[in-house]
Design a protein around this motif. Structure first.
Motif, mmCIF file in Angstrom:
data_model
loop_
_atom_site.group_PDB
_atom_site.id
_atom_site.type_symbol
_atom_site.label_atom_id
_atom_site.label_comp_id
_atom_site.label_asym_id
_atom_site.label_seq_id
_atom_site.Cartn_x
_atom_site.Cartn_y
_atom_site.Cartn_z
ATOM 1 N N LYS A 80 42.776 -110.147 43.174
ATOM 2 C CA LYS A 80 41.973 -110.776 44.240
ATOM 3 C C LYS A 80 42.877 -111.337 45.340
ATOM 4 O O LYS A 80 42.573 -111.189 46.543
ATOM 5 C CB LYS A 80 41.117 -111.890 43.627
ATOM 6 C CG LYS A 80 40.261 -112.657 44.630
ATOM 7 C CD LYS A 80 39.269 -111.760 45.337
ATOM 8 C CE LYS A 80 38.354 -112.588 46.245
ATOM 9 N NZ LYS A 80 37.494 -111.732 47.107
ATOM 10 N N CYS A 81 43.984 -111.955 44.962
ATOM 11 C CA CYS A 81 44.917 -112.507 45.960
ATOM 12 C C CYS A 81 45.473 -111.396 46.841
ATOM 13 O O CYS A 81 45.574 -111.547 48.071
ATOM 14 C CB CYS A 81 46.053 -113.257 45.274
ATOM 15 S SG CYS A 81 45.571 -114.815 44.507
ATOM 16 N N ILE A 82 45.853 -110.260 46.239
ATOM 17 C CA ILE A 82 46.410 -109.154 47.011
ATOM 18 C C ILE A 82 45.369 -108.597 47.977
ATOM 19 O O ILE A 82 45.676 -108.308 49.136
ATOM 20 C CB ILE A 82 46.935 -108.059 46.057
ATOM 21 C CG1 ILE A 82 48.192 -108.563 45.339
ATOM 22 C CG2 ILE A 82 47.259 -106.773 46.825
ATOM 23 C CD1 ILE A 82 48.728 -107.611 44.290
ATOM 24 N N SER A 83 44.147 -108.437 47.506
ATOM 25 C CA SER A 83 43.097 -107.922 48.395
ATOM 26 C C SER A 83 42.790 -108.896 49.527
ATOM 27 O O SER A 83 42.317 -108.485 50.598
ATOM 28 C CB SER A 83 41.818 -107.636 47.591
ATOM 29 O OG SER A 83 41.283 -108.835 47.042
ATOM 30 N N ASN B 262 45.213 -121.593 49.889
ATOM 31 C CA ASN B 262 43.758 -121.406 49.952
ATOM 32 C C ASN B 262 43.327 -120.101 49.278
ATOM 33 O O ASN B 262 42.316 -120.057 48.567
ATOM 34 C CB ASN B 262 43.287 -121.416 51.409
ATOM 35 C CG ASN B 262 43.413 -122.780 52.045
ATOM 36 O OD1 ASN B 262 43.361 -123.806 51.356
ATOM 37 N ND2 ASN B 262 43.613 -122.829 53.355
ATOM 38 N N VAL B 263 44.097 -119.038 49.481
ATOM 39 C CA VAL B 263 43.757 -117.749 48.867
ATOM 40 C C VAL B 263 43.831 -117.847 47.346
ATOM 41 O O VAL B 263 42.920 -117.395 46.631
ATOM 42 C CB VAL B 263 44.692 -116.640 49.387
ATOM 43 C CG1 VAL B 263 44.552 -115.375 48.545
ATOM 44 C CG2 VAL B 263 44.366 -116.324 50.852
ATOM 45 N N ILE B 264 44.908 -118.449 46.825
ATOM 46 C CA ILE B 264 45.066 -118.573 45.375
ATOM 47 C C ILE B 264 44.022 -119.516 44.800
ATOM 48 O O ILE B 264 43.441 -119.253 43.731
ATOM 49 C CB ILE B 264 46.489 -119.043 45.033
ATOM 50 C CG1 ILE B 264 47.520 -117.987 45.470
ATOM 51 C CG2 ILE B 264 46.630 -119.316 43.540
ATOM 52 C CD1 ILE B 264 48.959 -118.431 45.317
ATOM 53 N N GLU B 265 43.733 -120.596 45.500
ATOM 54 C CA GLU B 265 42.723 -121.550 45.032
ATOM 55 C C GLU B 265 41.346 -120.897 44.956
ATOM 56 O O GLU B 265 40.629 -121.024 43.946
ATOM 57 C CB GLU B 265 42.702 -122.763 45.964
ATOM 58 C CG GLU B 265 41.596 -123.766 45.694
ATOM 59 C CD GLU B 265 41.826 -124.588 44.440
ATOM 60 O OE1 GLU B 265 40.986 -125.455 44.147
ATOM 61 O OE2 GLU B 265 42.840 -124.364 43.743
ATOM 62 N N ASN B 266 40.960 -120.182 45.998
ATOM 63 C CA ASN B 266 39.645 -119.534 46.008
ATOM 64 C C ASN B 266 39.562 -118.435 44.953
ATOM 65 O O ASN B 266 38.550 -118.298 44.257
ATOM 66 C CB ASN B 266 39.356 -118.957 47.395
ATOM 67 C CG ASN B 266 39.191 -120.031 48.454
ATOM 68 O OD1 ASN B 266 38.831 -121.167 48.142
ATOM 69 N ND2 ASN B 266 39.473 -119.700 49.700
ATOM 70 N N ALA B 267 40.635 -117.644 44.845
ATOM 71 C CA ALA B 267 40.627 -116.551 43.863
ATOM 72 C C ALA B 267 40.534 -117.092 42.441
ATOM 73 O O ALA B 267 39.745 -116.582 41.629
ATOM 74 C CB ALA B 267 41.898 -115.709 44.017
ATOM 75 N N SER B 268 41.302 -118.128 42.128
ATOM 76 C CA SER B 268 41.265 -118.675 40.771
ATOM 77 C C SER B 268 39.916 -119.329 40.464
ATOM 78 O O SER B 268 39.379 -119.170 39.369
ATOM 79 C CB SER B 268 42.391 -119.693 40.581
ATOM 80 O OG SER B 268 42.324 -120.740 41.553
ATOM 81 N N ASN B 269 39.351 -120.011 41.443
ATOM 82 C CA ASN B 269 38.029 -120.621 41.227
ATOM 83 C C ASN B 269 36.961 -119.565 40.975
ATOM 84 O O ASN B 269 36.134 -119.684 40.054
ATOM 85 C CB ASN B 269 37.637 -121.486 42.432
ATOM 86 C CG ASN B 269 38.343 -122.839 42.414
ATOM 87 O OD1 ASN B 269 38.616 -123.374 41.359
ATOM 88 N ND2 ASN B 269 38.630 -123.369 43.584
#
Length: 470
Positions: A413-416, A457-464
């Motif tokens: 998800k982070c890569i995309s 923000n990207v990692i936070e949103n993806a992990s959530n």
């Protein structure tokens, strides 16, 4: 006929000058060979044509490649279609790069690239041989001299592959019957060096000096019980300056104190700290202001902050010179391609001319650490100055396999979404200790504050999102 008495005389002299046990041994070996030859000829079972055909028809050859788990992580490849730098294109996604070990951003340095190209035109692509035969060129000697001078040590030795540096250095000194004390979080290259040494290995708990001293006291008790064996046993201590498996620093002052107290030979792998820590990038010894003479051997890869290939060892003349005949990776591997040796020299030029780059990297590492500490579903581990950090799931899951699946989804998800991160991969069937699954992130000196904010923000949103749906 004339030569016969002379021949008998010579044979008689041989028997007179040869010890009896040697003659008996040689006769025994000769008789054994003769017996084996006749036994093979006369004792071999002979098959009829029908029996041979039946045996051949039932023969099933072993497969060249065994069964592979279709879900094996190594089968999930990602395709990079760009030059590796602060930004990278992964599977068609233009990403901010927090995945590769280009800490100082030297892969994007135009002067280093130009120097490497000039070296390519002068020497060609490769050196075509090991250092001890015909693979040594002036650029290799220049690099070793520069490394020794930069690290303020007597001598340096360059290997052509970073992994083989510490993996060759350990067995060059420690042999069967010796004892090695090593942190259980040590990297795979160190583990392979331990295997090759055939020494007795004692692992102490990660960065636990009390556990290490407990093992050292137990060794002292064994030495007291068997002083004759103790007199022949050498004792080594091996540690990483920054552990790639955890992102944490080793407590170097305490290790040196224990080394002196228990009379150990100390090897320190500075692969992640060279060009990172200290005012001038000399690594953990400079960071703690420790006399490098207290460390018997310092090794480092040049595939991290230096942004080249290969590795090196530095130490006293006696320590380094020994590896020229005993370091297997040095003796039997083709030497480092001259263009990559020149790239490393150019990187050292940059180190010496602009030491501010180390302070800049350390500030970025602190900024990333401070920001990523606020992730809600992932826990950050690693020292704030370390350019390598690990993200673990905050909550426990059923199994490590399930944990890996969740982390893989987060990475995808982070890569995309435009941020390249990677799962920390291990050879679980070969590692000495089980390593908990994690996402490994790296810091780049060229990162800007808004890019760090975006990555968070990207990692936070993806992990959530991923953890909520699982």
């Amino acid at each position: 006929m004339v030569a016969t008495p002379y021949l008998f005389n010579e044979i008689e002299k041989i028997f007179q000058n040869t010890p009896l046990y040697a003659i008996v041994l040689e006769a025994f070996l000769l008789l054994s060979v003769i017996w084996l030859l006749f036994y093979k000829r006369n004792g071999r079972k002979r098959f009829s044509k029908e029996e041979e055909d039946e045996i051949i028809s039932k023969y099933v050859p072993e497969p060249l490649v065994g069964d592979t788990d279709p879900n094996h992580p190594l089968l999930r490849t990602r395709l990079v279609r760009s030059k590796v730098g602060k930004r990278i294109v992964v599977d068609g996604n233009d990403c901010l790069n927090l995945a590769t070990h280009n800490y100082l951003g030297l892969l994007e340095d135009e002067q280093i690239l130009e120097d490497a190209c000039k070296s390519l035109r002068k020497y060609g692509v490769g050196s075509c041989g090991p250092r001890g035969f015909y693979g040594t060129m002036d650029v290799h000697l220049d690099l070793e001299e520069r490394l020794a001078r930069f690290m303020q040590m007597e001598e340096a030795l360059v290997y052509s592959y970073g992994f083989s540096t510490i993996a060759s250095a350990i067995p060059a000194y420690s042999k069967r019957g010796d004892v090695i004390f090593v942190d259980e979080a040590s990297n795979f290259a160190i583990q392979k060096g331990l295997d090759a040494s055939r020494s007795t290995i004692y692992f102490f708990k990660h960065n636990d000096m009390e556990d290490l001293e407990r093992l050292l006291k137990e060794q002292n008790q064994r030495d007291i019980k068997n002083p004759s064996k103790a007199a022949k046993t050498r004792r080594f201590l091996v540690a990483e300056a920054i552990y790639i498996n955890t992102g944490e620093m080793c407590p170097l002052p305490q290790l040196i104190a224990l080394r002196a107290k228990y009379k150990l030979r100390f090897f320190l792998d500075e692969s992640l700290s060279f060009g990172v820590l200290g005012e001038n990038g000399r690594g953990l010894t400079e960071h703690f202001n420790v006399d490098r003479g207290e460390v018997d051997l310092i090794s480092s890869g040049m595939e991290w902050a230096v942004a080249s290939i290969g590795g090196f060892c530095v130490g006293s003349h006696f320590i380094v010179e020994h590896q020229r005949l005993s370091g297997l990776g040095y003796c039997f591997s083709a030497s480092l391609p001259p263009l990559l040796a020149q790239a490393a020299i150019s990187a050292l030029n940059r180190f010496e001319k602009e030491p501010i780059i180390f302070a800049e990297l350390q500030e970025k590492s602190k900024a990333v650490h401070a920001k990523f500490s606020h992730l809600t579903k992932l826990a950050l581990k690693g020292h704030e100055l370390s350019p390598v950090k690990h993200l673990y799931l905050s909550e426990n899951v059923e199994s490590p396999e399930e944990e890996r699946k969740i982390l893989t989804k987060i990475v995808d998800k982070c890569i995309s979404d435009g941020v390249a991160v990677v799962e920390a991969c291990y050879l679980h069937n070969l590692e000495k200790h089980v390593v908990r699954p994690s996402i490994r992130i790296t810091t780049n000196r060229l990162l800007k504050d808004d890019e760090i904010e975006k990555a968070f923000n990207v990692i936070e949103n993806a992990s959530n999102n991923i953890i909520r749906t699982n």
